[in-house]
Design an enzyme around this catalytic site. Structure first.
Site, PDB file in Angstrom:
ATOM      1  N   TYR A 132      64.224  41.865  16.454  1.00 43.35           N
ATOM      2  CA  TYR A 132      65.005  42.303  15.298  1.00 43.35           C
ATOM      3  C   TYR A 132      64.906  41.312  14.138  1.00 43.35           C
ATOM      4  O   TYR A 132      65.869  41.084  13.411  1.00 43.35           O
ATOM      5  CB  TYR A 132      66.474  42.552  15.695  1.00 43.35           C
ATOM      6  CG  TYR A 132      66.600  43.549  16.821  1.00 43.35           C
ATOM      7  CD1 TYR A 132      66.269  44.877  16.627  1.00 43.35           C
ATOM      8  CD2 TYR A 132      67.025  43.159  18.098  1.00 43.35           C
ATOM      9  CE1 TYR A 132      66.355  45.805  17.658  1.00 43.35           C
ATOM     10  CE2 TYR A 132      67.112  44.072  19.136  1.00 43.35           C
ATOM     11  CZ  TYR A 132      66.772  45.397  18.908  1.00 43.35           C
ATOM     12  OH  TYR A 132      66.859  46.307  19.932  1.00 43.35           O
ATOM     13  N   CYS A 139      68.979  36.292  -4.070  1.00 47.29           N
ATOM     14  CA  CYS A 139      70.164  36.227  -4.925  1.00 47.29           C
ATOM     15  C   CYS A 139      71.354  36.951  -4.304  1.00 47.29           C
ATOM     16  O   CYS A 139      71.767  38.009  -4.788  1.00 47.29           O
ATOM     17  CB  CYS A 139      69.826  36.790  -6.294  1.00 47.29           C
ATOM     18  SG  CYS A 139      68.438  35.930  -7.012  1.00 47.29           S
TER      19      CYS A 139
HETATM   20  N1  LLP Z   1      67.504  52.003  23.712  1.00 49.73           N
HETATM   21  C1  LLP Z   1      68.127  52.520  22.643  1.00 49.73           C
HETATM   22  C2  LLP Z   1      68.376  53.961  22.612  1.00 49.73           C
HETATM   23  C3  LLP Z   1      68.518  51.692  21.582  1.00 49.73           C
HETATM   24  O1  LLP Z   1      69.147  52.219  20.542  1.00 49.73           O
HETATM   25  C4  LLP Z   1      68.246  50.297  21.656  1.00 49.73           C
HETATM   26  C5  LLP Z   1      68.641  49.402  20.563  1.00 49.73           C
HETATM   27  C6  LLP Z   1      67.575  49.815  22.774  1.00 49.73           C
HETATM   28  C7  LLP Z   1      67.223  50.683  23.791  1.00 49.73           C
HETATM   29  C8  LLP Z   1      67.216  48.360  22.936  1.00 49.73           C
HETATM   30  O2  LLP Z   1      68.332  47.528  22.946  1.00 49.73           O
HETATM   31  P1  LLP Z   1      68.146  45.973  23.298  1.00 49.73           P
HETATM   32  O3  LLP Z   1      67.635  45.882  24.724  1.00 49.73           O
HETATM   33  O4  LLP Z   1      67.188  45.390  22.348  1.00 49.73           O
HETATM   34  O5  LLP Z   1      69.500  45.418  23.139  1.00 49.73           O
HETATM   35  N2  LLP Z   1      69.469  45.029  15.171  1.00 49.73           N
HETATM   36  C9  LLP Z   1      70.435  44.654  16.174  1.00 49.73           C
HETATM   37  C10 LLP Z   1      70.231  45.371  17.496  1.00 49.73           C
HETATM   38  C11 LLP Z   1      70.224  46.888  17.335  1.00 49.73           C
HETATM   39  C12 LLP Z   1      69.917  47.601  18.619  1.00 49.73           C
HETATM   40  C13 LLP Z   1      69.658  49.031  18.376  1.00 49.73           C
HETATM   41  N3  LLP Z   1      69.302  49.781  19.537  1.00 49.73           N
HETATM   42  C14 LLP Z   1      70.406  43.148  16.327  1.00 49.73           C
HETATM   43  O6  LLP Z   1      69.638  42.490  15.654  1.00 49.73           O
HETATM   44  O7  LLP Z   1      71.184  42.597  17.109  1.00 49.73           O
END
Ligand code: LLP
Length: 414
Positions: free
Chosen positions: A370, A342
């Site tokens: 995610y 909703c």
């Molecule tokens: N290292 C740290 C300290 C982080 O905070 C993150 C992600 C990563 C590595 C990994 O990042 P990646 O390689 O996955 O981009 N929920 C959001 C993304 C949030 C990312 C948070 N930190 C989305 O769905 O796009």
């Protein structure tokens, strides 16, 4: 190459028709390809072959036990951000000595747990956190391995909610403050200074910000060395983007070439914290069209997955491809693919050209990262199940939550 391809007019995960998975396990359901997960890890790891390095999968992207287990078996380390994630890697049989612990707000209890488990390093994000950690480690008679996460003030050119390396952000230590903090830490008996790290944002599709941030951090490492502080590792964080629509992701070979060029001849080991890049494209969210609601101004296809299963479109305006599992020859129309929750913000995609009938199955692509890990029970919806496909076989790696489980921790008034 994607393991989600059409064969004989229907979408498969590796050799398994998605329709069969839906019939057996129901929908909504996340489906992952073991070969794509494996290939993504191996590609990342191989890009740095020949130099001492450790890939620490950022498990917040997808922390399901089987996924963690799979990466651990491939040799991966982990980037964790909570005591809960630490317990998950232990439960999955992974080695906590290959874990780095990131995050701006670790509690004393989380620090204790991580010290007791013997993790590789704490990525410390503030002076206050250093003091708390030194106190906890001192009480335990241990030395806490520490890396400071510095904020290089670089624009990663991505969505503001997932930009972390700008000086306005809550993350990391200001560059100018770092040398003094390193000197202070080096003099603390319960702290062992090990490294430095950065993480500038997520879904980054441009090498430029990485190059700029890496250049800054290497300059800082050299300045620290002249101060007598030598580090054993440099952690370049995560953030490499994937293709959701028409993005041109950075090729791993280019990323590695750039970093090899900048770090050639150095003695520090390199650490990486990729999340999305290892899991994002290896999963789909399978959902069934419940009913069609064509209206004068918009056509709504109400499906059984919702924003509680995939928050990204609602929260970041993210675009995920949505494909029919069995495409129809009929004429396509524009549909908004919405869930039963909703909220007007409850949509998985808008203006999608599809030929739909009630009961059709849809695959929301690039839902390996995610998606389940950000899912919730909003509207008292049980969380979906997860299936891992390996060639011709499937494994239910998380059964669907029951509605009874949703209130099992609650009590009525006395
Ligand atoms: N290292 C740290 C300290 C982080 O905070 C993150 C992600 C990563 C590595 C990994 O990042 P990646 O390689 O996955 O981009 N929920 C959001 C993304 C949030 C990312 C948070 N930190 C989305 O769905 O796009």
């Amino acid at each position: 190459m994607s393991a989600f391809e059409y064969v004989d007019g229907e979408l498969r995960a590796e050799a398994v028709p998605l329709a069969g998975i839906a019939a057996r396990h129901g929908t909504p359901c996340y489906v992952y390809s073991r070969s794509m997960l494996t290939q993504a890890y191996r590609e990342f790891d191989a890009a740095f072959e020949g130099i001492p390095h450790l890939v620490c999968y950022a498990m917040k992207a997808n922390s399901s036990l089987a996924i963690v287990d799979l990466f651990a078996r491939l040799g991966s380390g982990f980037d964790i951000v909570s005591g809960g994630e630490l317990e998950r890697i232990v439960a999955a049989g992974a080695d906590p000595r290959k874990a780095v612990f990131s995050g701006v707000g670790k509690t004393d209890a989380e620090m204790e747990g991580a010290l007791a488990a013997g993790i590789l390093c704490f990525n410390v994000e503030s002076a206050s956190e250093l003091d708390h950690l030194a106190a906890v480690a001192g009480r335990m008679g241990l030395r806490a391995p520490v890396s400071f996460r510095v904020n290089p003030d670089v624009d990663p050119l991505t969505h503001p909610y997932i930009s972390t390396g700008l000086k306005e952000s809550k993350f990391g230590i200001e560059f100018a403050e770092a040398p003094a903090l390193y000197r202070r830490a080096a003099a603390m008996p319960s702290i062992s200074v090990r490294g430095i790290d950065i993480h500038i944002g997520s879904q980054i599709t441009d090498l430029g910000p990485y190059r700029e941030a890496a250049g800054k951090v290497l300059g800082l490492v050299d300045a620290l060395a002249t101060d007598g502080i030598t580090l054993s590792h440099i952690d370049f964080g995560g953030g490499l983007g994937i293709r959701y629509r028409d993005e041109a992701p950075v090729a791993l070979a280019d990323y590695a070439r750039m970093l090899r060029g900048l770090t050639g001849g150095r003695r520090e080991a390199l650490l990486f914290e990729p999340g999305r890049r290892l899991v994002g494209e290896a999963g789909v969210l399978l959902t069934r069209v419940r009913l069609l609601k064509p209206q004068a101004t918009r056509n709504f296809a109400v499906v059984d997955a919702a924003m509680n299963d995939l928050l990204r479109p609602s929260l970041y305006d993210a675009w995920h491809a949505i494909d029919p599992v069995r495409p129809r020859a009929a004429e396509a129309k524009l549909w908004d693919i919405v869930g039963p929750v909703c909220e007007s913000g409850d949509f998985l995609g808008q203006d999608r050209k599809l030929a739909l009938q009630e009961g059709d199955l849809l695959a929301v692509r690039a839902a390996g990262a995610y998606a389940m890990s950000m899912s919730s029970n909003y509207n008292s919806r049980p969380r979906a199940c997860e299936v891992l496909v390996d060639g011709e076989s499937t494994l239910l790696i998380r059964r669907r939550e029951t509605t009874a489980e949703l209130h099992a921790q609650e009590t009525r008034l006395p």
